[in-house]
Scaffold this active site. Sequence first.
Site, PDB file in Angstrom:
ATOM      1  N   ARG A  72       0.866  -1.192   0.000  1.00 25.45           N
ATOM      2  CA  ARG A  72       0.000   0.000   0.000  1.00 25.45           C
ATOM      3  C   ARG A  72       0.891   1.226   0.000  1.00 25.45           C
ATOM      4  O   ARG A  72       1.786   1.338   0.836  1.00 25.45           O
ATOM      5  CB  ARG A  72      -0.900   0.047   1.240  1.00 25.45           C
ATOM      6  CG  ARG A  72      -1.514   1.440   1.447  1.00 25.45           C
ATOM      7  CD  ARG A  72      -2.546   1.533   2.531  1.00 25.45           C
ATOM      8  NE  ARG A  72      -3.772   0.878   2.133  1.00 25.45           N
ATOM      9  CZ  ARG A  72      -4.949   1.090   2.714  1.00 25.45           C
ATOM     10  NH1 ARG A  72      -5.062   1.942   3.718  1.00 25.45           N
ATOM     11  NH2 ARG A  72      -6.019   0.449   2.315  1.00 25.45           N
TER      12      ARG A  72
ATOM     13  N   HIS B  29      -7.491   0.690  -6.187  1.00 24.05           N
ATOM     14  CA  HIS B  29      -7.696  -0.050  -4.918  1.00 24.05           C
ATOM     15  C   HIS B  29      -8.423  -1.361  -5.256  1.00 24.05           C
ATOM     16  O   HIS B  29      -9.577  -1.564  -4.886  1.00 24.05           O
ATOM     17  CB  HIS B  29      -8.502   0.807  -3.945  1.00 24.05           C
ATOM     18  CG  HIS B  29      -8.447   0.333  -2.523  1.00 24.05           C
ATOM     19  ND1 HIS B  29      -7.640  -0.702  -2.098  1.00 24.05           N
ATOM     20  CD2 HIS B  29      -9.113   0.764  -1.416  1.00 24.05           C
ATOM     21  CE1 HIS B  29      -7.812  -0.886  -0.792  1.00 24.05           C
ATOM     22  NE2 HIS B  29      -8.696  -0.018  -0.364  1.00 24.05           N
TER      23      HIS B  29
ATOM     24  N   GLN C 231     -10.401  -3.715  -2.752  1.00 23.14           N
ATOM     25  CA  GLN C 231     -11.651  -3.129  -2.276  1.00 23.14           C
ATOM     26  C   GLN C 231     -12.791  -3.427  -3.254  1.00 23.14           C
ATOM     27  O   GLN C 231     -13.931  -3.681  -2.857  1.00 23.14           O
ATOM     28  CB  GLN C 231     -11.473  -1.614  -2.104  1.00 23.14           C
ATOM     29  CG  GLN C 231     -12.718  -0.884  -1.629  1.00 23.14           C
ATOM     30  CD  GLN C 231     -13.071  -1.163  -0.178  1.00 23.14           C
ATOM     31  OE1 GLN C 231     -12.227  -1.081   0.693  1.00 23.14           O
ATOM     32  NE2 GLN C 231     -14.330  -1.485   0.097  1.00 23.14           N
TER      33      GLN C 231
ATOM     34  N   ASP D 153     -16.859   8.084  -1.176  1.00 23.94           N
ATOM     35  CA  ASP D 153     -15.568   7.922  -0.497  1.00 23.94           C
ATOM     36  C   ASP D 153     -15.208   9.282   0.096  1.00 23.94           C
ATOM     37  O   ASP D 153     -15.857  10.300  -0.219  1.00 23.94           O
ATOM     38  CB  ASP D 153     -14.527   7.456  -1.544  1.00 23.94           C
ATOM     39  CG  ASP D 153     -13.140   7.221  -0.952  1.00 23.94           C
ATOM     40  OD1 ASP D 153     -13.018   7.059   0.277  1.00 23.94           O
ATOM     41  OD2 ASP D 153     -12.163   7.196  -1.738  1.00 23.94           O
TER      42      ASP D 153
ATOM     43  N   CYS E  82     -16.169   2.639   1.106  1.00 26.63           N
ATOM     44  CA  CYS E  82     -15.029   1.755   1.407  1.00 26.63           C
ATOM     45  C   CYS E  82     -14.559   1.906   2.852  1.00 26.63           C
ATOM     46  O   CYS E  82     -13.937   0.997   3.394  1.00 26.63           O
ATOM     47  CB  CYS E  82     -13.885   2.035   0.436  1.00 26.63           C
ATOM     48  SG  CYS E  82     -13.411   3.772   0.393  1.00 26.63           S
TER      49      CYS E  82
ATOM     50  N   ARG F 264     -13.807  -7.614   2.883  1.00 26.92           N
ATOM     51  CA  ARG F 264     -12.395  -7.391   2.539  1.00 26.92           C
ATOM     52  C   ARG F 264     -11.582  -8.638   2.868  1.00 26.92           C
ATOM     53  O   ARG F 264     -10.721  -9.058   2.126  1.00 26.92           O
ATOM     54  CB  ARG F 264     -11.820  -6.197   3.335  1.00 26.92           C
ATOM     55  CG  ARG F 264     -12.436  -4.839   3.058  1.00 26.92           C
ATOM     56  CD  ARG F 264     -12.287  -4.379   1.633  1.00 26.92           C
ATOM     57  NE  ARG F 264     -10.907  -4.435   1.151  1.00 26.92           N
ATOM     58  CZ  ARG F 264      -9.936  -3.590   1.516  1.00 26.92           C
ATOM     59  NH1 ARG F 264     -10.202  -2.571   2.296  1.00 26.92           N
ATOM     60  NH2 ARG F 264      -8.706  -3.719   1.036  1.00 26.92           N
TER      61      ARG F 264
HETATM   62  N1  NVA Z   1      -9.611   7.350  -1.415  1.00 28.12           N
HETATM   63  C1  NVA Z   1      -9.269   6.872  -0.103  1.00 28.12           C
HETATM   64  C2  NVA Z   1      -9.589   5.421   0.040  1.00 28.12           C
HETATM   65  C3  NVA Z   1      -9.362   4.859   1.414  1.00 28.12           C
HETATM   66  C4  NVA Z   1      -9.667   3.396   1.504  1.00 28.12           C
HETATM   67  C5  NVA Z   1      -7.783   7.130   0.145  1.00 28.12           C
HETATM   68  O1  NVA Z   1      -6.978   6.882  -0.760  1.00 28.12           O
HETATM   69  O2  NVA Z   1      -7.442   7.593   1.232  1.00 28.12           O
HETATM   70  N1   CP Z   2     -11.142   0.554   2.879  1.00 26.76           N
HETATM   71  C1   CP Z   2      -9.853   0.506   3.258  1.00 26.76           C
HETATM   72  O1   CP Z   2      -8.946   0.266   2.465  1.00 26.76           O
HETATM   73  O2   CP Z   2      -9.674   0.737   4.579  1.00 26.76           O
HETATM   74  P1   CP Z   2      -8.273   0.903   5.325  1.00 26.76           P
HETATM   75  O3   CP Z   2      -7.671   2.198   4.866  1.00 26.76           O
HETATM   76  O4   CP Z   2      -8.613   0.902   6.788  1.00 26.76           O
HETATM   77  O5   CP Z   2      -7.400  -0.259   4.970  1.00 26.76           O
END
Ligand code: NVA
Ligand code: CP
Length: 330
Positions: free
Chosen positions: A108, A135, A138, A231, A272, A317
């Site tokens: 990540r 992502h 997800q 989101d 998400c 998930r």
């Molecule tokens: N768009 C958000 C998704 C989090 C799961 C981010 O990248 O922070």
């Molecule tokens: N939805 C998601 O990816 O959550 P986290 O940022 O907690 O992993």
Amino acid sequence: MSINLKNKNFLKIIDFSKEELTYLLDLAEDLKDKKKKGISVDTLKGKNVALIFEKTSTRTRCAFEVAAYDLGMGCTYLEPSGSQIGKKESIADTARVLGRMYDGIEYRGFEQEIVESLAKYAGVPVWNGLTNESHPTQILADFLTIREKFGKLEGLNFVYMGDARYNMGNSLMIGCAIMGINFTACAPKKYFPNKDLVEKAMELAKESGAKIVLTEDVKKGTEKADIIYTDVWVSMGEPDEVWEERIKDLLKYQVNSDVMKNAKESAIFMHCLPAFHDLNTTVGKEIEKKFGLKEMEVTNEVFESNQSVVFDEAENRMHTIKAVMKATLE
Ligand code: NVA
Ligand code: CP
């Protein structure tokens, strides 16, 4: 057609066919059923996975860890400040080190090209746990949840509200286009997914029969919706300075009871997570102090309503990530 995903990476949704995604969803459904019945699935004993997180996480990290343990594997969590990655050691070198010790690597972080480069050099499957652009794990959880609620994916009307040009909007649009789900991005023009990706989605949609719509009109965009998705307005890694502009641009696209009433009566709400729907977070409190907003991309009323399936998504998930690791390692 027999599907074999062994040794494949899981980097972005567009790398997979409808049949492959369906195979992963079916596998996740089976693994979920086995988990509920207490049937062991620890067929990957003796294998180990590394989880690299350059951004924070609750769901993705826990899903990977629990799924790895359930499959019988060991796992190592590398936290945002807990490794040499990028600072003292290049991605290519890191990949070649971890690839010698681990059977699979989750990443990540920031740009998509980092996870692609990790995959190029690692020699073991690499799974994308979120980048700025994508992502994919997800999306599997979201599609499993939708399938559980509606018994199908094809032909449903999916509406994404808010910042549709970041990881979630991009991946959902492509995923819907592949699976034959009608996708609408309901947002100000400057938050539409980028042109190249929209073109790719249109191409895929031709094959699957999905419709891809981009609209600024909330009323038109959300009527007949089966699924309303949103989101956060500011994603991880973006500077705090953008909040003011985002609130100004996106408040009109907040998911509230008017939006849900305009959708089908049977519509569900998805997110998400994490979500800013109340003042029980540090960021939520800061935003209230600065801008006077008590809730952001979704109102607390919708978040807590019977139409909201956000915690089913969160649970899924784990089941879907387990399916990805099993399919690519076994
Ligand atoms: N768009 C958000 C998704 C989090 C799961 C981010 O990248 O922070
Ligand atoms: N939805 C998601 O990816 O959550 P986290 O940022 O907690 O992993």
